[in-house]
Design an enzyme around this catalytic site. Structure first.
Site, short mmCIF file in Angstrom:
data_model
loop_
_atom_site.label_atom_id
_atom_site.label_comp_id
_atom_site.label_asym_id
_atom_site.label_seq_id
_atom_site.Cartn_x
_atom_site.Cartn_y
_atom_site.Cartn_z
N ASP A 32 83.33 -17.17 14.32
CA ASP A 32 83.32 -18.33 15.21
C ASP A 32 83.46 -19.60 14.38
OD1 ASP A 32 82.30 -20.54 16.93
OD2 ASP A 32 81.86 -18.90 18.33
N ILE A 33 84.35 -20.48 14.81
CA ILE A 33 84.60 -21.71 14.05
C ILE A 33 83.47 -22.73 14.23
CG2 ILE A 33 85.87 -23.11 15.73
CD1 ILE A 33 87.99 -23.51 13.54
N HIS A 101 85.67 -12.96 25.56
CA HIS A 101 85.10 -12.77 24.22
C HIS A 101 83.60 -12.55 24.30
CE1 HIS A 101 84.85 -17.09 25.09
NE2 HIS A 101 83.74 -17.09 24.37
P1 DGP Z 1 82.17 -19.88 24.74
O1 DGP Z 1 81.60 -21.26 24.81
O2 DGP Z 1 81.19 -18.78 25.10
O3 DGP Z 1 83.46 -19.78 25.55
O4 DGP Z 1 82.53 -19.61 23.21
C1 DGP Z 1 83.72 -20.02 22.62
C2 DGP Z 1 83.49 -20.00 21.13
O5 DGP Z 1 84.75 -20.02 20.49
C3 DGP Z 1 82.71 -21.19 20.59
O6 DGP Z 1 81.50 -20.74 19.96
C4 DGP Z 1 83.63 -21.84 19.57
C5 DGP Z 1 84.68 -20.79 19.32
N1 DGP Z 1 86.01 -21.31 19.08
C6 DGP Z 1 86.67 -22.22 19.84
N2 DGP Z 1 87.90 -22.43 19.33
C7 DGP Z 1 88.01 -21.63 18.25
C8 DGP Z 1 89.06 -21.40 17.30
O7 DGP Z 1 90.14 -21.98 17.35
N3 DGP Z 1 88.81 -20.51 16.30
C9 DGP Z 1 87.61 -19.84 16.21
N4 DGP Z 1 87.48 -19.00 15.18
N5 DGP Z 1 86.61 -20.03 17.08
C10 DGP Z 1 86.81 -20.91 18.08
#
Ligand code: DGP
Length: 138
Positions: A32-33, A101
């Site tokens: 997660d980023i 996810h």
């Molecule tokens: P949610 O809020 O449950 O939909 O979680 C989405 C998650 O995805 C959040 O913790 C941040 C992560 N995220 C958003 N954009 C990106 C990205 O471009 N790359 C990665 N690795 N994670 C991301």
């Protein structure tokens, strides 16, 4: 189906960068980023589904198997006090990326993450009535 501008579809196609952990035909795991704790990982369905309401059963099964695999690895690597598996659906649940996810989230006693709720005894008749409503919708 892949959605051209969906960031998680782009990661699944290796078009956008990500720290990928593992992948198979139906699922993909990456970091997660915006980690809520060290070791916070995500597992996504390779197919584009928005959330639990439209993900296919085969993709869901693959995601769950990958969640367990990643959870075991995160647990071994970080030795957290605990580990939460979280999956959000819709704005009221604060879903921010509209591609199915699951979060693999290491926890510590001190993290203070606002996802724990107090255990309060429910009212039996209200629980029973809720069960009736859900059974009727199954
Ligand atoms: P949610 O809020 O449950 O939909 O979680 C989405 C998650 O995805 C959040 O913790 C941040 C992560 N995220 C958003 N954009 C990106 C990205 O471009 N790359 C990665 N690795 N994670 C991301």
């Amino acid at each position: 189906m892949n959605v051209p501008h969906c960031i998680f579809c782009r990661i699944a196609r290796h078009e956008a960068p990500a720290y990928i952990l593992c992948e198979d035909a139906h699922s993909l795991a990456f970091m997660d980023i915006n980690p809520a704790s060290p070791g916070h990982a995500l597992v996504i369905a390779r197919e584009h589904a928005v959330n639990i309401f439209d993900v296919s059963a085969p993709a869901l099964a693959a995601v769950m198997a990958t969640v367990q695999r990643v959870a075991l690895a995160v647990n071994a690597a970080f030795l957290p006090d605990g580990l939460s598996i979280i999956q959000s659906n819709g704005p009221g649940a604060a879903q921010s990326v509209l591609h199915f996810h699951m979060h693999v989230l290491p926890r510590s006693f001190e993290d203070g993450l606002p996802i724990n709720w107090l255990l309060r005894p429910g009212e039996r008749r209200a629980i029973e009535a809720a069960a009736d409503r859900i059974r009727a919708a199954l």
